[in-house]
Design an enzyme around this catalytic site. Structure first.
Site, PDB file in Angstrom:
ATOM      1  N   GLU A   1      18.236 -13.634  -2.740  1.00  0.00           N
ATOM      2  CA  GLU A   1      17.893 -13.751  -1.320  1.00  0.00           C
ATOM      3  C   GLU A   1      18.181 -12.442  -0.580  1.00  0.00           C
ATOM      4  OE1 GLU A   1      19.978 -16.808   0.831  1.00  0.00           O
ATOM      5  OE2 GLU A   1      18.990 -16.291   2.727  1.00  0.00           O
TER       6      GLU A   1
ATOM      7  N   GLU B   1      31.636 -31.197   4.682  1.00  0.00           N
ATOM      8  CA  GLU B   1      30.394 -30.687   4.101  1.00  0.00           C
ATOM      9  C   GLU B   1      29.746 -31.762   3.222  1.00  0.00           C
ATOM     10  OE1 GLU B   1      29.145 -26.546   1.915  1.00  0.00           O
ATOM     11  OE2 GLU B   1      30.448 -27.873   0.783  1.00  0.00           O
TER      12      GLU B   1
ATOM     13  N   SER C   1      22.818 -16.951   4.889  1.00  0.00           N
ATOM     14  CA  SER C   1      22.129 -17.235   3.637  1.00  0.00           C
ATOM     15  C   SER C   1      21.792 -18.720   3.559  1.00  0.00           C
ATOM     16  CB  SER C   1      23.023 -16.839   2.465  1.00  0.00           C
ATOM     17  OG  SER C   1      22.551 -17.439   1.281  1.00  0.00           O
TER      18      SER C   1
ATOM     19  N   CYS D   1      40.036 -18.943   0.004  1.00  0.00           N
ATOM     20  CA  CYS D   1      40.306 -20.315  -0.420  1.00  0.00           C
ATOM     21  C   CYS D   1      41.683 -20.509  -1.044  1.00  0.00           C
ATOM     22  CB  CYS D   1      39.242 -20.774  -1.413  1.00  0.00           C
ATOM     23  SG  CYS D   1      37.569 -20.491  -0.825  1.00  0.00           S
TER      24      CYS D   1
ATOM     25  N   GLU E   1      21.954 -16.039  -4.238  1.00  0.00           N
ATOM     26  CA  GLU E   1      22.311 -15.268  -3.045  1.00  0.00           C
ATOM     27  C   GLU E   1      21.896 -13.793  -3.222  1.00  0.00           C
ATOM     28  OE1 GLU E   1      25.960 -16.583  -1.505  1.00  0.00           O
ATOM     29  OE2 GLU E   1      26.024 -15.125   0.115  1.00  0.00           O
TER      30      GLU E   1
ATOM     31  N   LYS F   1      35.404 -29.022   3.125  1.00  0.00           N
ATOM     32  CA  LYS F   1      34.478 -29.525   2.114  1.00  0.00           C
ATOM     33  C   LYS F   1      34.276 -31.029   2.255  1.00  0.00           C
ATOM     34  CE  LYS F   1      33.481 -25.829  -0.356  1.00  0.00           C
ATOM     35  NZ  LYS F   1      32.118 -25.303  -0.290  1.00  0.00           N
TER      36      LYS F   1
ATOM     37  N   CYS G   1      29.100 -19.761   1.681  1.00  0.00           N
ATOM     38  CA  CYS G   1      29.929 -20.578   0.788  1.00  0.00           C
ATOM     39  C   CYS G   1      30.913 -21.449   1.538  1.00  0.00           C
ATOM     40  CB  CYS G   1      30.748 -19.683  -0.135  1.00  0.00           C
ATOM     41  SG  CYS G   1      29.778 -18.415  -0.905  1.00  0.00           S
TER      42      CYS G   1
ATOM     43  N   GLU H   1      22.195 -33.049   4.866  1.00  0.00           N
ATOM     44  CA  GLU H   1      21.394 -32.183   4.003  1.00  0.00           C
ATOM     45  C   GLU H   1      21.674 -32.404   2.522  1.00  0.00           C
ATOM     46  OE1 GLU H   1      23.405 -31.121   6.424  1.00  0.00           O
ATOM     47  OE2 GLU H   1      22.220 -30.044   7.916  1.00  0.00           O
TER      48      GLU H   1
END
Lengths: 561, 627, 160
Positions: free
Chosen positions: A282, A356, A319, A499, A279, A353, A299, A361
């Site tokens: 980037e 996710e 990102s 979190c 990151e 999550k 994230c 992907e």
């Protein structure tokens, strides 16, 4: 200015700017019961449990009544006890009372208050609406048979998250919490953050339970099961096992996971270290080469889905880095050399999550998902309890090879501002305690919903914003789009305070969150290496990857929804 | 567009001259009651006949040149709905009742051309003929102030309103008084909100006026949702400018330049009339920017309700205007501080605003002279139910129930006995014979557990079952509960379930006590005013008619012979010819017998549907409530 | 059958009332008038235009009695069950209409899309009790026979 006082149940209490009588009473240690009140949400006033009697015997709800100097009230009179019992009876007469098989058994406010008010009988027939559960979401389960219509979920979804997946529908005794057209939640803009489940006082919204699948994998001799544990999990276990809230307990957790039969236990903090490398690179590239700015962090999977629904115009600003869980899982699966079937599990503070992990992907070479199962903190606690492991007495174990190394920079990912702080540590050449302390004081720490900082990186002023809570993010984005504010780097976490307060964690009041944040910083300080670039293991791993492989394992794309 | 007070006054003078020039007026009542009985056809018929007979007549006010002919016009509701369609002849003041199309020719011949009263169409009672409207007992005991224009003017004409003194109060408010003086006048008048609890209007206005906020609102509650009430409807449809004038004055007094009228969607005519009135007022220059050159502005918007009784509650109403679900919110903050769009808001109902111009024009003292010490002015009531003269009335506050029911209402219909009157709709309570001499005002009613509410008076006779009435209101309230707070949502549901059991003959020992317990619980614990009053009808019927509840529960008997499930249906063996038709029609096969012999009903199977009663060709099947 | 949705109706309403949250009810009322119900397709459209979540729009649509998510009949017959009508026997009228048209409390619209029968809490025509409203017209002092005759005459209009 003169101090103001009121008398509650004979006790004199100072009024100090509290927004209602309920807060004054709670400050004084008088626990007025309430279902629908939450200090972080708007006042709803629907459950009527928090009633009080004034000197004239008139009744009002303490969540909405203003404290006044000289006021004398009572919160525990025969009339109030009787009325509260009637509220409970009415709610229970319309409630599926299969408590023993409810996921909220023993954590349910309705149960707690029924016990507290010594309710022995419900005088009305039990005629709850026997609707089927909505299990369409990967993150949460909705069970309207248990709903008491306190509206906390709706207010959270709208006020805190600005997601608007659910709202109040219909009216009178037909009222219920609905998605558009009362359809499945999976077809709504729900981001799976699980904050609704976190605030739900009963079993109407709960975290989707995937533990049975993990038990099956663990008991299969032909399967090797590896697991990674996110930073925020370690500070949310204490209370459940009779230890202190917020105490970092990663060592004990590694022990317990091994005892459960996981073959390899890793720390997602390493994944976070990888993320920082990628990151930061980037960001530096965008900054140097005129890339799309500002850059948003990636994230948080709930933030990603939210952006895909609400801000498709910003997808290029996010990102391309996979989340730490996904980076780490991709590497773990890529590096797996064993003969057995390999199942990878992630223990996360997060319900998004779970969604996710199912995204197209994130598919490994063997066609499996890079993360096969995501378990929330709540589920792993339940599994440890099922196995009868004495967690409190467990010894501390380190994570397994070959991914045993991680830094403090990875650990603090679990709290709002942590990602940003880790990036700043990464770019700072000076890694001394003094330098790190200075970074901590730039303004990125603290549990506020919106934080700002400006730091010098490579001679340039970099404007940073850190937001948690999607409503805060949306408000910030609106300001950016109107040109009122300008930033280069924006960290977004969907759950308020990050979190540590994830939808999959045991419920944390604000004071618990403070303890959890402190716990993470304590764990960070306990590490020798505190900047991600000091992680030799990660450094070497990345140096061996070519650009193509990095892209394949560590980066991703987004879709407009 | 008028730019000054003088221009408005000049216009008023011209218009008044025009009205005074009219030789005679035929005023056909076009209120909802008369229209549903054919008033519009009568209006048309008059036009046709007068054209045929070449009578010099016009349909609109003739400004220049004045017409000295006959004016034929539709007016708003005259109130005496029971006797409709109504036609009044002015200047004589003769009232013709129950007019039919066939009567028009005679009226034109005798009255318009001949100048004589058609006595057979005049109202008569006990052999006495009452030619003039003001002599008719229904009107004689009334004091029609708020409703004074309703039966006179053509509500679609702002000119008629102006001619009869309309917008003079606005002139005074704009040019002769300060904002403080207006508020003081309203305060001194003792005007209390006509929509519910009777909160002093002046106090509300002064609280809003005191708020330091650039943006404030005036909101009119026209969501008249009480079943059995239609007073506000009449004002909105028949004299919209009176209410609008009151709102503009409120805006000037409190510093608000925007107003909203929230009207029930079930009143499409009121919506149309108000829209038209707003347009006319804006075009004339008595509303909009720089009203009559005063520099003051006021704009009005209309919001149509979408069918939710709870929107009569202040915070639900403002939520609804904001495009949201009409769910009341907790207070504080109060509407006067954080009301519509979170801004200070004056919220009054239609009738309250309709009183404003009167107070400003005549002064607080004169207003206070009518009514009682603590309830000044008049109150409109919708008089309905089992009463002879159902209709819309207006009486001074403090008038006794007896006067309303027996003098104005003409007593009970079909010679039945008075039993009770429900006041205040689903939020109110019932009053019985012992209350007949109770003055109708805010405080007296409160003392006996009722409220004036919006003013619906439903009169009930001996054949009305009070348990069923309570059940009816509870059914209504439960259906209309917004569902937010537990006591109202769940409590009314449980009360309704118990009441349903009782009227169906399945009442149990302890039901009355449970109803009382839940009733008090809901009253004490609910979030909003509607919840707090939801149990009113049940609690008051238990208070005054406990024996009826007991009869239903313990004897399975309905003393009023009304509850269908508590009757028995029997076949009279004397009359039964044994044709078997009843048995063939019975949906539950409860009837059996041999052909040409007597048939009988198995009471354990009978569901009291009454199919057999209609089927029997010999009238041999009878209902009874005596076991 | 309903044809595709003509969104210009909504655009015109949004233009008239303004593209803001407070216009929602007025826009839905317009949609209800034109389409005679609120088609599912308009929800995402309005959500985007007014900036209100679809769930919230659904919440508003299901809160107010006048909105229907199912298509209503050409003639909407509202039987008044206000206090005055109730005490003057409005329920038998409702039952007669339902029986005549094969409807019930759940099934409110006839299959041919001609009639919808529903109750209304009060039409404000208490002096003409019991009253029935068909579309915007009030029919006074009804009884079961008159109600059925009314339906038959409306059917006649259709056939003519």
């Amino acid at each position: 200015m003169d101090k103001k006082f009121m008398t509650i149940d004979g006790k004199t209490v100072e009024i100090n700017g509290e927004r209602n009588i309920l807060e004054v009473a709670r400050k004084a240690g008088i626990d007025i019961p309430a279902f629908c009140y939450d200090p972080e949400l708007s006042v709803y006033g629907a459950c009527r449990m928090c009633v009080f009697e004034n000197e004239r015997g008139a009744i009002d709800a303490s969540c909405s009544a203003q404290p006044r100097d000289g006021m004398v009230i009572k919160t525990n009179t025969p009339k109030l006890r009787k009325y509260r019992k009637t509220v409970l009876e009415l709610l229970l007469s319309n409630h599926c009372r299969d408590c023993t098989v409810c996921p909220k058994n023993n954590k349910c406010k309705l149960q707690e208050f029924a016990l507290r008010y010594n309710l022995s009988d419900v005088r009305f027939p039990n005629d709850y609406n026997d609707a089927s559960k909505d299990t369409s979401s990967y993150s949460i389960v909705r069970d309207s048979k248990k709903c008491i219509l306190c509206g906390k979920c709706v207010r959270t979804c709208n006020e805190i998250q600005n997601v608007g997946a659910i709202d109040y529908g219909f009216r009178s005794s037909k009222m219920k919490i609905v998605t558009a057209f009362d359809g499945e939640i999976a077809n709504s803009p729900c981001v799976g953050c699980g904050q609704c489940a976190a605030v739900c006082p009963v079993g109407a919204i709960t975290v989707k339970d995937d533990s049975e699948k993990v038990w099956n994998a663990l008991s299969d001799p032909n399967t090797e099961v590896s697991v990674q544990v996110a930073p925020a999990v370690r500070v949310a276990l204490g209370k459940e096992f009779g230890l202190k809230e917020g105490e970092p307990l990663m060592g004990k957790l590694v022990f317990a996971l091994k005892a459960l039969g996981f073959d390899k236990v890793y720390d997602t903090s390493l994944g976070a270290d990888i993320t920082i490398f990628e990151e930061a690179a980037e960001f530096a590239d965008r900054l140097a080469n005129g890339g799309v700015m500002p850059m948003f962090t990636s994230c948080c999977p709930a933030w990603i889905k939210h952006a895909e629904h609400k801000h498709p115009e910003l997808l290029n600003n996010i990102s391309t880095c996979r989340s730490p869980m996904q980076m780490f899982a991709s590497v773990i699966k890529h590096e797996y050399k064993g003969d057995k079937k390999h199942v990878h599990v992630a223990v996360m503070p997060c319900t998004a999550k779970k969604f996710e992990a199912k995204r197209d992907e994130f598919t490994a070479k063997d066609g499996s998902k890079t993360v096969d199962y995501v378990l929330s903190t709540q589920e792993i606690i339940a599994m440890i309890k099922t196995a009868g492991i004495n967690f409190a007495e467990a010894e501390n174990c380190p994570p397994d090879n070959p991914f045993e190394e991680f830094t403090g920079g990875g650990v603090i990912f679990g709290v709002t501002g942590g990602v940003t702080e880790a990036v700043l540590r990464f770019v700072s050449k000076d890694k001394s305690d003094k330098a790190l302390k200075e970074i901590a004081y730039t303004g990125v720490r603290g549990l506020k919903g919106v934080k700002e900082a400006t730091v010098k990186i490579a001679g340039k002023d970099v404007r940073i914003a850190v937001v948690s809570g999607l409503a805060n993010a949306d408000a910030l984005i609106e300001k950016i789009e109107k040109g009122e504010v300008k930033y280069d780097f924006i960290e977004v976490m969907a759950c308020p305070t990050g979190c540590i307060n994830g939808g999959g964690q045991p419920r944390a009041e604000l004071k618990d969150r403070i303890l959890r944040a402190d716990g993470l910083y304590k764990a960070d300080e306990a590490e020798v290496k505190r900047a991600s670039d000091e992680n030799v293991l990660v450094k070497e791993m990345l140096s061996k990857m070519d650009k193509h492989l990095k892209h394949e394992l560590l980066h991703t794309t987004y879709i407009k929804r | 567009m008028l730019k000054s007070r003088e221009q408005l006054q000049a216009l008023r003078e011209t218009l008044l001259k025009a009205i005074n020039a009219e030789k005679q007026r035929i005023i056909v009542c076009a209120g909802a009651g008369c229209v549903s009985k054919g008033a519009l056809k009568i209006y048309k018929k008059f036009g046709e006949i007068m054209s045929e007979k070449k009578v010099n007549f016009s349909l609109e006010l003739q400004k220049e040149p004045h017409s000295d002919g006959v004016r034929l016009k539709e007016s708003g509701c005259h109130g005496f709905c029971e006797a409709g369609p109504l036609v009044r002849i002015e200047p004589q003041g003769w009232l013709y009742v129950k007019v039919k199309e066939e009567d028009c020719e005679e009226i034109v011949e005798k009255t318009v051309i001949g100048g004589k009263c058609v006595d057979r169409l005049a109202y008569s009672e006990n052999g006495v003929i009452y030619r003039e409207q003001k002599e008719v007992p229904f009107y004689k005991s009334q004091t029609r102030i708020v409703l004074s224009n309703c039966d006179k003017i053509d509500a679609s004409s702002i000119e008629e309103y102006v001619a009869l003194g309309g917008y003079t109060a606005l002139e005074k408010a704009l040019f002769d008084m300060t904002a403080d003086e207006i508020v003081k006048e309203i305060t001194d008048s003792g005007l209390r909100g006509r929509g519910g609890g009777g909160f002093p209007a002046g106090k509300k206005w002064s609280q809003v006026a005191a708020q330091k906020c650039a943006e404030k609102f005036v909101v009119c509650n026209g969501d008249e949702g009480d079943p059995g009430a239609f007073m506000d409807r009449s004002v909105m449809e028949d004299d919209p400018h009176r209410m609008i004038e009151g709102m503009i004055i409120a805006g000037i007094a409190c510093g608000a330049s925007q107003g909203y009228i929230y009207v029930r969607a079930e009143y499409p005519k009121a919506v149309a009339r108000l829209n038209l009135a707003i347009k006319q007022a804006t075009e004339l220059g008595v509303m909009g920017d720089d009203i009559l050159g005063s520099g003051k502005s006021f704009h009005l918007h209309i919001n149509k309700g979408a069918g939710a009784f709870v929107c009569g509650e202040g915070s639900a109403l403002t939520a609804s205007i904001e495009g949201k679900r009409g769910m009341p919110r907790t207070k504080p903050p109060r509407t006067v501080e954080h009301g519509l769009f979170d801004k200070p808001t004056v919220l009054n109902n239609v009738e309250t605003f309709a009183n404003v111009s009167l107070i400003i024009n005549e002064g607080a003292a004169k207003f206070k002279a009518v009514g009682t010490e603590n309830s000044s002015g008049t109150k409109t009531f919708a008089l309905t139910g089992n009463i002879k003269n159902a209709g819309l009335i207006e009486v001074p506050m403090g008038t006794t129930l007896r006067k309303v029911i027996f003098d104005i209402g003409g007593g009970m219909r079909d010679g039945k006995k008075f039993k009770a009157v429900q006041i205040g709709g689903p939020s109110g309570g019932c009053l019985t014979e012992e209350h007949l001499d109770l003055p109708l005002d805010f405080d007296s009613l409160k003392k006996v557990g009722a409220i004036i509410g919006s003013g619906g008076l439903v009169v009930m006779d001996e054949h009305t079952c009070m348990v069923e009435v309570a059940r009816f209101f509870m059914n209504f309230t439960q259906h209309e509960s917004c569902g937010k707070c537990v006591p109202c949502r769940e409590g009314t549901k449980r009360m309704l379930a118990i009441l349903n059991r009782i009227v169906e003959g399945r009442g149990e020992d302890g039901d009355i006590e449970m109803l009382e317990e839940l009733g008090k619980f809901i009253s004490d614990m609910s979030l909003c005013g509607l919840g707090k009053t939801a149990a009113g009808p049940v609690l008051s019927t238990i208070k005054y008619f406990k024996d009826e509840y007991k009869a239903h529960i313990y004897d399975k008997h309905c003393p009023a012979n009304a509850c269908q499930k508590l009757k028995t249906i029997k076949i009279d063996p004397e009359l039964c010819k044994g044709c078997s038709k009843c048995a063939r029609h019975c949906p539950v096969l409860a009837i059996s017998g041999e052909i040409k012999k007597t048939f009988a009903i198995d009471q354990s199977k009978c569901i009291k549907c009454g199919t057999c009663l209609d089927a029997c060709p010999f009238g041999a099947i009878k209902e009874s409530w005596n076991g | 059958m309903q044809d595709t949705i003509d969104y210009s109706v909504l655009d015109a309403a949004i233009e008239e009332f303004g593209a803001k949250e407070s216009s929602l009810i007025a826009v839905l009322q317009r949609a209800q008038e034109v389409y005679r119900y609120l088609p599912a397709e308009i929800f995402p459209y309005l959500s985007a235009k007014l900036g209100i979540s679809e769930a919230k729009i659904y919440g508003v649509a299901t809160f107010y009695e006048n909105f229907s998510l199912e298509k209503k009949g050409k003639y909407v017959i509202k039987v008044c069950d206000g206090t005055a009508c109730h005490v003057r026997h409005s329920v038998p009228i409702l039952e007669a209409l339902r029986k005549e048209l094969g409807l019930s409390a759940e099934k409110k619209t006839t299959d041919d899309g001609m009639f919808t029968v529903e109750t209304v809490s009060c039409l404000g025509a208490c002096s003409s009790a019991p009253a029935v409203m068909v579309n915007d017209e009030i029919y006074p002092t009804m009884n079961p026979d008159k109600a059925i005759a009314l339906v038959i005459s409306l059917q006649g209009v259709k056939n003519a």
